[in-house]
Design a protein around this motif. Structure first.
Motif, PDB file in Angstrom:
ATOM      1  N   ILE A   1      -2.137   8.758   2.496  1.00  0.00           N
ATOM      2  CA  ILE A   1      -1.117   9.296   3.399  1.00  0.00           C
ATOM      3  C   ILE A   1      -1.561  10.632   3.978  1.00  0.00           C
ATOM      4  CG2 ILE A   1       1.218  10.279   3.437  1.00  0.00           C
ATOM      5  CD1 ILE A   1       2.050   8.014   1.521  1.00  0.00           C
ATOM      6  N   GLN A   2      -2.151  11.467   3.158  1.00  0.00           N
ATOM      7  CA  GLN A   2      -2.647  12.758   3.652  1.00  0.00           C
ATOM      8  C   GLN A   2      -3.744  12.574   4.691  1.00  0.00           C
ATOM      9  OE1 GLN A   2      -3.754  15.113   0.244  1.00  0.00           O
ATOM     10  NE2 GLN A   2      -1.658  15.191  -0.563  1.00  0.00           N
TER      11      GLN A   2
ATOM     12  N   GLU B   1       4.366  13.441   7.019  1.00  0.00           N
ATOM     13  CA  GLU B   1       4.245  12.624   5.804  1.00  0.00           C
ATOM     14  C   GLU B   1       5.170  11.422   5.831  1.00  0.00           C
ATOM     15  OE1 GLU B   1       4.602  13.037   0.911  1.00  0.00           O
ATOM     16  OE2 GLU B   1       4.912  14.793   2.202  1.00  0.00           O
TER      17      GLU B   1
ATOM     18  N   LEU C   1       2.249   3.053   6.326  1.00  0.00           N
ATOM     19  CA  LEU C   1       1.525   2.401   5.229  1.00  0.00           C
ATOM     20  C   LEU C   1       2.373   1.291   4.624  1.00  0.00           C
ATOM     21  CD1 LEU C   1      -0.903   2.227   3.301  1.00  0.00           C
ATOM     22  CD2 LEU C   1       0.203   3.991   1.898  1.00  0.00           C
ATOM     23  N   GLN C   2       3.658   1.563   4.444  1.00  0.00           N
ATOM     24  CA  GLN C   2       4.563   0.550   3.903  1.00  0.00           C
ATOM     25  C   GLN C   2       4.680  -0.641   4.842  1.00  0.00           C
ATOM     26  OE1 GLN C   2       8.584   1.956   3.044  1.00  0.00           O
ATOM     27  NE2 GLN C   2       9.403  -0.013   3.672  1.00  0.00           N
TER      28      GLN C   2
ATOM     29  N   GLU D   1      -0.539   5.835  -7.416  1.00  0.00           N
ATOM     30  CA  GLU D   1       0.225   6.811  -6.651  1.00  0.00           C
ATOM     31  C   GLU D   1      -0.684   7.928  -6.135  1.00  0.00           C
ATOM     32  OE1 GLU D   1       3.268   8.589  -4.656  1.00  0.00           O
ATOM     33  OE2 GLU D   1       3.150   6.571  -5.528  1.00  0.00           O
TER      34      GLU D   1
ATOM     35  N   GLN E   1      -2.123  11.704   7.923  1.00  0.00           N
ATOM     36  CA  GLN E   1      -1.527  12.882   8.547  1.00  0.00           C
ATOM     37  C   GLN E   1      -2.580  13.701   9.298  1.00  0.00           C
ATOM     38  OE1 GLN E   1       0.855  13.750   4.572  1.00  0.00           O
ATOM     39  NE2 GLN E   1       1.527  15.159   6.162  1.00  0.00           N
TER      40      GLN E   1
ATOM     41  N   ARG F   1      -2.439   6.566  -3.191  1.00  0.00           N
ATOM     42  CA  ARG F   1      -1.493   6.427  -2.081  1.00  0.00           C
ATOM     43  C   ARG F   1      -1.271   7.765  -1.397  1.00  0.00           C
ATOM     44  NH1 ARG F   1       3.905   7.127  -1.369  1.00  0.00           N
ATOM     45  NH2 ARG F   1       4.929   5.763   0.152  1.00  0.00           N
ATOM     46  N   GLN F   2      -1.075   8.795  -2.165  1.00  0.00           N
ATOM     47  CA  GLN F   2      -0.845  10.112  -1.586  1.00  0.00           C
ATOM     48  C   GLN F   2      -2.073  10.616  -0.827  1.00  0.00           C
ATOM     49  OE1 GLN F   2       1.950  11.836  -1.245  1.00  0.00           O
ATOM     50  NE2 GLN F   2       3.027  10.139  -2.251  1.00  0.00           N
TER      51      GLN F   2
ATOM     52  N   SER G   1       3.853   7.593   5.540  1.00  0.00           N
ATOM     53  CA  SER G   1       4.306   6.737   4.445  1.00  0.00           C
ATOM     54  C   SER G   1       4.942   5.461   4.971  1.00  0.00           C
ATOM     55  CB  SER G   1       5.301   7.501   3.572  1.00  0.00           C
ATOM     56  OG  SER G   1       5.785   6.690   2.525  1.00  0.00           O
TER      57      SER G   1
END
Length: 581
Positions: A441-442, A452, A459-460, A434, A445, A437-438, A456
């Protein structure tokens, strides 16, 4: 078709090492395996990639617990190993799925399981706790050296009913074990094709909407099914990966075979908030009183229910029938007697034909699910044909490897690249925790100037491959779709331009999960058709033809009754709109 409508999609007068007929998952797997070894391959698919049985799977990546009853231990062992590889190589689409088996007796099914090996019993019965325990022990045993998922566990009657209050109260106990599910199998297939697109392997070509017409010696005539254009190519080896159509394809090239029999598997997608909540993220693996295995599990925000297993003589006629729908809805009563599924809860339905080996058995469930390869030389000695029998999504890599190794041996070439641990598409460098993943994602962005939620979602949807999509979508002005606000015009344009889209349903059913999520209506169909038309440069006649074909296929094969007249009025009213990409 290219924007100018004139360029050909087909190779002209080229020589290939191998021609593969059939662009389902097994044909695509062989294409990838051979192309990565530097073999020049031409892949032909009469319709779109993964548009038949390979697009009608149960969305499970599993070891095949039920196959143990048929004594297919090697298949289960191979399936579990390949399941674990997909969890590692395609983590963006393949995730663990905890599965619950409600059990209604201690001992039932034991005699059937014992005698099924000899074919002496032809009527399955419900599996009791002992049979289930034995099967799950094998599951854990086969993966003991690669235990990526938790081991199975049993729950008492009291604990089962506490966790599952709407289960039939006659349940005696339950078992939990882990397999996996795949969120976007058709997208994974596209990524397998793209895995060969670099300088070393660029000579291989994959063509959808292209069929093999005839063979004359080592000359093959192929036809673009969209334009009617026919070209000739040469090859000394042909892979027949046409699934349920294998015997028909062999006849077309001058071989007589009786390798296949088909059984139809149908599924329904239902929108039912109560059932979705009851599942708590689990799959339920259950049986009808006659012993037929069924499944249901959360799929996006809906519930997938399946499947049937019915002999089919003509694979072209296979659709999900009303009788099958009634059967699947009624099957739930054996587990959730108080839950009511209405016909209008069904938002999508689909059906595919399993390409199983031609053997005599008492029931369809006894037909082996393992895969095999049949090799035949043409009478004139010019072409060797490799017919792929059986196979399933979980084992596509292993089957493709087996076929490729046989062809490489025949070509007297050595394997250069292994796909055992090779990441697929957006699974490369996919964040594992996690925290990772964060962080990813950042980075999205900051790099692309998106929020965000959008980062997300991308990515999914595409794994780490989302960076290529975002580079395209953020290159110029973009706009969200009116009726699909989680998609943008340029996102769809990227898929259309980069992933061999030829028709609107290619986008709705196979480059995205819009269709199987039950999101198609008249407005969605029109809006997506507009984007496809603008990207491919269609004229009014092409647009109307595509709309008519979409409405027909959605009605016959997926239970969506869209009003063509109203759809045409909507498209006519907006034909003056243009999209600039």
């Amino acid at each position: 078709m290219p924007k100018d409508g004139k360029q050909t999609r087909l190779p002209h007068d080229q020589s290939f090492d191998v021609v593969i007929v059939g662009g389902g998952i097994n044909g695509i797997s062989v294409y990838r395996e051979l192309s990565l070894q530097g073999v020049k391959v031409l892949l032909l698919e009469k319709e779109d990639f993964c548009s038949k049985a390979s697009g009608a799977l149960s969305r499970m990546i599993h070891g095949g617990l039920r196959y143990l009853e048929n004594g297919e231990f090697e298949l289960v062992k191979e399936s579990l190993a390949e399941r674990n590889r997909l969890l590692a190589n395609a983590p963006h689409y393949v995730q663990p799925l905890v599965t619950t088996i409600p059990i209604f007796s201690r001992w039932s099914g034991l005699v059937y399981a014992l005698f099924n090996f000899t074919g002496m019993m032809n009527k399955p019965s419900r599996r009791g706790a002992l049979v289930v325990k034995l099967g799950l022990w094998f599951y854990d045993f086969f993966t003991r050296h690669d235990q990526q998922l938790p081991k199975h566990r049993f729950s008492s009657k009291a604990n089962t009913l506490a966790r599952w209050p709407q289960f039939d109260p006659s349940v005696q106990c339950s078992a939990d074990y882990y397999d996996a599910w795949i969120s976007a199998p058709e997208r994974l297939a596209i990524e397998l094709l793209q895995d060969t697109k670099d300088g070393k392997h660029s000579e291989s070509i994959a063509c959808n909407y292209t069929e093999l017409v005839a063979r004359d010696g080592s000359n093959f005539s192929i036809r673009d099914t969209l334009t009617g254009e026919i070209v000739n190519v040469t090859a000394g080896k042909l892979v027949n990966a046409t699934g349920a159509w294998i015997d028909k394809t062999n006849v077309r090239i001058g071989l007589k075979s009786d390798y296949l029999q088909g059984t139809k598997g149908s599924h329904i997608i239902v929108k039912h908030s109560d059932l979705f909540a009851q599942l708590k993220g689990h799959m339920v693996f259950y049986e009808n009183p006659e012993g037929r295995v069924c499944i249901l599990f959360p799929y996006y925000d809906k519930v997938l229910i399946g499947s049937t297993d019915i002999p089919v003589a003509d694979p072209d006629s296979a659709t999900c029938t009303e009788d099958e729908i009634i059967y699947m809805i009624d099957s739930l009563k054996a587990i959730f007697p108080h839950l009511v599924i209405d016909r209008e809860d069904i938002v999508y339905q689909f059906s595919g034909v399993r390409p199983l080996p031609s053997v005599k058995t008492s029931t369809t469930g006894q037909i082996p699910r393992s895969h095999s390869l049949q090799v035949d030389d043409s009478e004139d000695g010019n072409v060797r044909t490799y017919s792929l029998i059986g196979g399933k999504w979980t084992t596509f890599r292993a089957f493709g490897e087996e076929v490729a190794d046989q062809i490489l041996a025949d070509l007297q070439q050595e394997r250069q690249i292994s796909t055992v641990n090779r990441a697929i598409g957006g699974g490369l460098n996919f964040p594992q925790t996690e925290r990772e993943r964060q962080a990813f994602i950042q980075d999205l962005q900051v790099t692309f100037g998106i929020n965000e939620a959008s980062a997300s979602l991308m990515l999914q949807r595409y794994g780490t491959g989302c960076m290529s999509v975002l580079r395209f979508t953020t290159k110029s002005d973009d706009a969200v779709l009116t009726h699909l606000p989680d998609y943008t015009q340029r996102e769809l344009a990227y898929l259309i331009e980069q992933e061999s889209v030829c028709k609107t349903l290619d986008v709705l059913q196979r480059r995205t999960s819009i269709a199987i999520q039950g999101r198609i209506n008249q407005a969605v169909l029109v809006e997506v058709t507009q984007v496809v038309a603008a990207t491919l440069g269609w004229n009014d006649a092409q647009i109307k033809h595509d709309l008519a074909e979409s409405c027909q296929l959605l009605r016959v094969h997926h239970g969506l009754d869209l009003n063509l007249e109203q759809v045409e009025k909507l498209i006519v009213a907006t034909l003056s709109d243009t999209y600039a990409y």
